[in-house]
Design an enzyme around this catalytic site. Structure first.
Site, mmCIF file in Angstrom:
data_model
loop_
_atom_site.group_PDB
_atom_site.id
_atom_site.type_symbol
_atom_site.label_atom_id
_atom_site.label_comp_id
_atom_site.label_asym_id
_atom_site.label_seq_id
_atom_site.Cartn_x
_atom_site.Cartn_y
_atom_site.Cartn_z
ATOM 1 N N GLU A 1 1.104 -0.757 0.042
ATOM 2 C CA GLU A 1 -0.016 -0.282 0.453
ATOM 3 C C GLU A 1 1.314 1.108 0.198
ATOM 4 O O GLU A 1 2.164 1.435 1.007
ATOM 5 C CB GLU A 1 -1.040 -0.244 1.760
ATOM 6 C CG GLU A 1 -1.541 0.855 1.232
ATOM 7 C CD GLU A 1 -2.875 0.622 3.031
ATOM 8 O OE1 GLU A 1 -2.825 0.576 3.214
ATOM 9 O OE2 GLU A 1 -3.248 2.224 2.548
ATOM 10 N N LYS B 1 3.979 0.440 9.866
ATOM 11 C CA LYS B 1 4.457 1.569 8.979
ATOM 12 C C LYS B 1 3.941 3.024 9.673
ATOM 13 O O LYS B 1 4.010 4.423 9.408
ATOM 14 C CB LYS B 1 4.271 1.751 7.605
ATOM 15 C CG LYS B 1 4.751 1.388 6.156
ATOM 16 C CD LYS B 1 4.208 1.311 5.210
ATOM 17 C CE LYS B 1 2.630 0.435 4.716
ATOM 18 N NZ LYS B 1 2.457 0.118 3.586
ATOM 19 N N ARG C 1 5.221 -12.791 9.503
ATOM 20 C CA ARG C 1 5.924 -11.469 9.205
ATOM 21 C C ARG C 1 7.183 -11.326 10.009
ATOM 22 O O ARG C 1 7.190 -12.414 10.739
ATOM 23 C CB ARG C 1 5.225 -10.412 9.726
ATOM 24 C CG ARG C 1 4.440 -10.138 10.807
ATOM 25 C CD ARG C 1 3.323 -9.097 11.766
ATOM 26 N NE ARG C 1 4.108 -7.840 10.362
ATOM 27 C CZ ARG C 1 3.078 -7.454 9.487
ATOM 28 N NH1 ARG C 1 1.629 -7.713 9.190
ATOM 29 N NH2 ARG C 1 3.634 -6.329 9.667
HETATM 30 P P1 ATP Z 1 2.879 -2.501 8.478
HETATM 31 O O1 ATP Z 1 2.035 -3.238 9.493
HETATM 32 O O2 ATP Z 1 3.667 -2.219 8.237
HETATM 33 O O3 ATP Z 1 2.504 -0.896 8.517
HETATM 34 P P2 ATP Z 1 1.469 -3.871 5.907
HETATM 35 O O4 ATP Z 1 1.622 -4.711 5.668
HETATM 36 O O5 ATP Z 1 0.322 -2.459 6.268
HETATM 37 O O6 ATP Z 1 2.620 -2.939 6.806
HETATM 38 P P3 ATP Z 1 1.471 -3.817 2.853
HETATM 39 O O7 ATP Z 1 2.307 -2.118 1.882
HETATM 40 O O8 ATP Z 1 0.264 -3.441 2.981
HETATM 41 O O9 ATP Z 1 1.947 -3.022 4.513
HETATM 42 O O10 ATP Z 1 2.437 -4.729 2.678
HETATM 43 C C1 ATP Z 1 2.927 -5.663 1.357
HETATM 44 C C2 ATP Z 1 3.461 -6.766 1.301
HETATM 45 O O11 ATP Z 1 4.241 -6.241 2.538
HETATM 46 C C3 ATP Z 1 2.463 -7.391 1.953
HETATM 47 O O12 ATP Z 1 1.992 -8.436 1.339
HETATM 48 C C4 ATP Z 1 2.655 -7.808 3.546
HETATM 49 O O13 ATP Z 1 2.059 -8.438 4.452
HETATM 50 C C5 ATP Z 1 3.619 -7.211 3.886
HETATM 51 N N1 ATP Z 1 4.662 -7.550 4.893
HETATM 52 C C6 ATP Z 1 4.390 -6.266 5.660
HETATM 53 N N2 ATP Z 1 5.270 -6.372 6.534
HETATM 54 C C7 ATP Z 1 5.547 -7.155 6.685
HETATM 55 C C8 ATP Z 1 6.299 -7.847 7.396
HETATM 56 N N3 ATP Z 1 7.114 -7.945 9.442
HETATM 57 N N4 ATP Z 1 6.858 -9.002 7.496
HETATM 58 C C9 ATP Z 1 6.228 -10.072 5.726
HETATM 59 N N5 ATP Z 1 6.222 -9.155 5.397
HETATM 60 C C10 ATP Z 1 5.215 -8.221 5.253
HETATM 61 MG MG MG Z 2 -1.342 -3.473 4.340
#
Ligand code: ATP
Ligand code: MG
Length: 593
Positions: free
Chosen positions: A41, A277, A267
């Protein structure tokens, strides 16, 4: 990315997702194809956790002959920005992956996603609901109590279609109506209790402008985008496990060209690090760091500026593996991956962070020698370089003690040490500032027979210290970084306490006037070095200039925190502890070339 050679043996599965991919291929599911996507995102910069997902998605396709798309999951116009879209592409490429021409945006599918909504309404599987957010959550029930049907659940198809079209046309205010899936208000899975598919948001979108005032939710849009792009394995993190039935429901009830399947993995979490984020954005907005690329940030751009290599980050992701249960990886594993990489690659140089003048009294005044220094003991091909040597040098202030204890193997009155790659010197005296008591100059004599660092008479010295020639030294700012958070689990705070209390007040120490070996004066921005006995350093991408370099410490030579814990209360010779090499206490012997 090519299809693997038919005759080559099938690769073995390294973890459960690879097993799944191999099993699906063997059974002919998805037409035997593998197509993954990385779906960020664009509401922040990528961090090391995203790197794990990138390595997994792109890595699978590379290993098993498939394709990977980059898809921006840009369904929420309130938090998304073009700056993030650009940085994410830069960072994925930097990490070493390429989506070729397969760059997608969820927003490009808004028309098709909307068409599916009308289809669901036509099938009696979705309805427009007038409940506001509070009522909606009340009707949803609880973990122990089933939900209650919305009073709007039994609207006719015609009425729903009319209301949905009017929502889309902008006739209603934000929050007044939503489109909901008609599934089961009594389902034990909350996500199936008539989840929202569309909400009204009268915000312009960074790509579609003001074309839309209704936006699809993640749970609704994600399976559709996967299907439109022909994704076979939709890999996400564990918190979406409970969303999988909804993923399947959307996919199975809409007319879509493919049947992607969601697979969840754990994760990546790191000690002393925050990886959300939203929280990273707070650090930036509240100016706790200098920006998303602050070298203390766990963002890919921050890590790059710190001196991390893409190889080290990929190695970490490989070493931690892919699991089904959440856990936290020690940040030292990340640091070790960088040490392993840079140990092989980084040229060595001498840098004196806190200079103290050393004068060699018996050196022929006005003359200079040039000594051979090994560029990288791990890489014979790296060769040697010449370092000028003269009467006046700088040594590390810590390497001299006026009244040293017995087990201090560096310089003190009457003691003899080796100057790295140069000569043995014996301390004959020192000068002090009478006002402050600070040592201002150390005086020595040298033994001309020890040129190159060995005595022909076989005499040994216990300590080797590094130095730079005073006349030719390049003066530089050096930034010593430490963990941004002082607590191992910074987010573990009592109710009502802000995680920012765990910020490490000593995460950055600026050394304003270090003295470096001359060749570092022209170090290219972003170049990485080992400063002997100090660690790995990188010329700052932003601030370093020829002749006026700025260096960031990427990582110390050894895990200094482990050492501190072991020592519990300070080094025997009273040195500051941060980031010293492990052997440094007793004379700081650099490894012999
Ligand atoms: P955050 O929790 O940091 O805001 P998010 O999951 O909202 O992260 P996205 O931009 O939606 O961020 O993530 C893009 C991809 O990266 C998704 O498939 C998500 O599952 C993966 N991802 C995000 N954080 C992690 C992590 N700590 N370890 C592994 N994969 C991750
Ligand atoms: Mg997300």
């Amino acid at each position: 990315m090519s299809t693997p050679n038919e005759s080559s043996p099938a690769p073995e599965a390294a973890h459960f997702i690879e097993e799944r991919v191999l099993a699906d291929r063997a059974s002919g599911k998805h037409g035997g194809k593998l197509h993954t996507r990385f779906p960020p995102e664009p509401n922040g910069y990528l961090h090391i956790g995203h790197a794990k997902s990138i390595c997994l998605n792109f890595g699978l396709a590379q290993r098993f002959g498939g394709l990977t798309n980059l898809r921006f999951d840009d369904t929420n116009p309130t938090t998304e920005e073009v700056e993030y879209v650009e940085s994410i592409q830069r960072d994925v490429k930097w990490l070493g992956f390429d989506w070729d021409e397969r760059l997608f945006f969820a927003s490009s599918f808004f028309g098709q996603i909307y068409a599916c909504a009308e289809e669901l309404v036509q099938k009696g599987l979705a309805y427009v609901c007038d409940l506001g957010p509070e009522d909606m959550s009340r009707y949803r029930g609880s973990l122990t109590a089933p939900g209650t049907d919305s009073p709007f659940r039994s609207r006719s198809v015609a009425e729903n279609l009319d209301l949905l079209r009017r929502m889309k046309a902008g006739e209603f205010n934000e929050g007044s109506h939503t489109l909901r899936a008609k599934i089961d208000m009594a389902s034990p899975n909350f996500n199936l209790r008539d989840p929202v598919l569309y909400r009204i948001l009268k915000k312009p979108h960074h790509r579609t402008g003001s074309t839309w005032c209704i936006y699809p939710t993640y749970d609704y849009a994600h399976p559709l985008c996967d299907a439109f792009e022909g994704i076979t394995h939709s890999i996400c993190t564990l918190e979406f496990e409970n969303h999988r039935p909804l993923y399947d429901w959307v996919r199975d009830n809409c007319t879509v060209p493919a049947k992607p399947e969601q697979i969840e993995f754990a994760r990546l979490n790191l000690t002393y690090t925050v990886l959300s984020k939203r929280k990273l954005l707070r650090l930036v907005n509240e100016k706790r760091v200098s920006g998303w690329d602050d070298p203390r940030m766990p963002t890919l751009t921050g890590l790059r500026r710190r001196g991390y290599t893409p190889e080290a980050i990929r190695t970490l992701c490989e070493r931690v593996g892919v699991a089904k249960f959440n856990s936290t990886v020690e940040v030292v594993q990340l640091e070790n991956a960088l040490r392993d990489d840079l140990n092989k690659r980084a040229p060595r140089a001498m840098a004196v962070l806190r200079p103290l003048e050393l004068v060699i009294e018996n050196w022929p005044a006005g003359t200079t020698d040039e000594l051979d220094a090994v560029n990288n003991p791990e890489d014979p091909a790296a060769g040697t370089r010449k370092v000028p040597f003269g009467q006046r040098l700088f040594i590390e202030r810590d390497d001299f003690r006026e009244d040293p204890p017995k087990d201090f193997y560096r310089l003190g009155p009457g003691r003899e040490v080796r100057l790295r790659y140069a000569f043995f010197v014996t301390c004959t005296g020192f000068d002090k500032d009478p006002a402050t008591g600070e040592v201002t100059r150390v005086r020595c004599t040298y033994d001309p027979a020890t040129r190159g660092g060995n005595a022909p008479d076989g005499r040994k010295v216990k300590g080797t210290i590094h130095w730079v020639p005073a006349e030719q030294a390049v003066r530089a700012e050096v930034r010593l970084y430490d963990h941004l958070f002082a607590a191992e689990f910074p987010e573990d705070v009592p109710e009502g306490t802000d995680f920012l209390v765990n910020l490490n007040p000593r995460s950055l120490e600026v050394v304003a006037d270090a003295a470096l070996e001359p060749l570092l004066g022209t170090a290219a921005a972003g170049s990485r070095w080992q400063f002997e006995r100090h660690g790995y350093f990188c010329a700052d991408e932003q601030d370093s200039r020829p002749g006026k370099p700025v260096f960031n410490r990427s990582v110390s030579l050894k895990d200094s925190w482990a050492k501190i814990e072991k020592r519990q209360g300070g080094s025997s010779d009273g040195k500051p502890q941060g980031g010293k090499p492990g052997k440094g206490d007793k004379g700081g012997k650099p490894k012999a070339p």
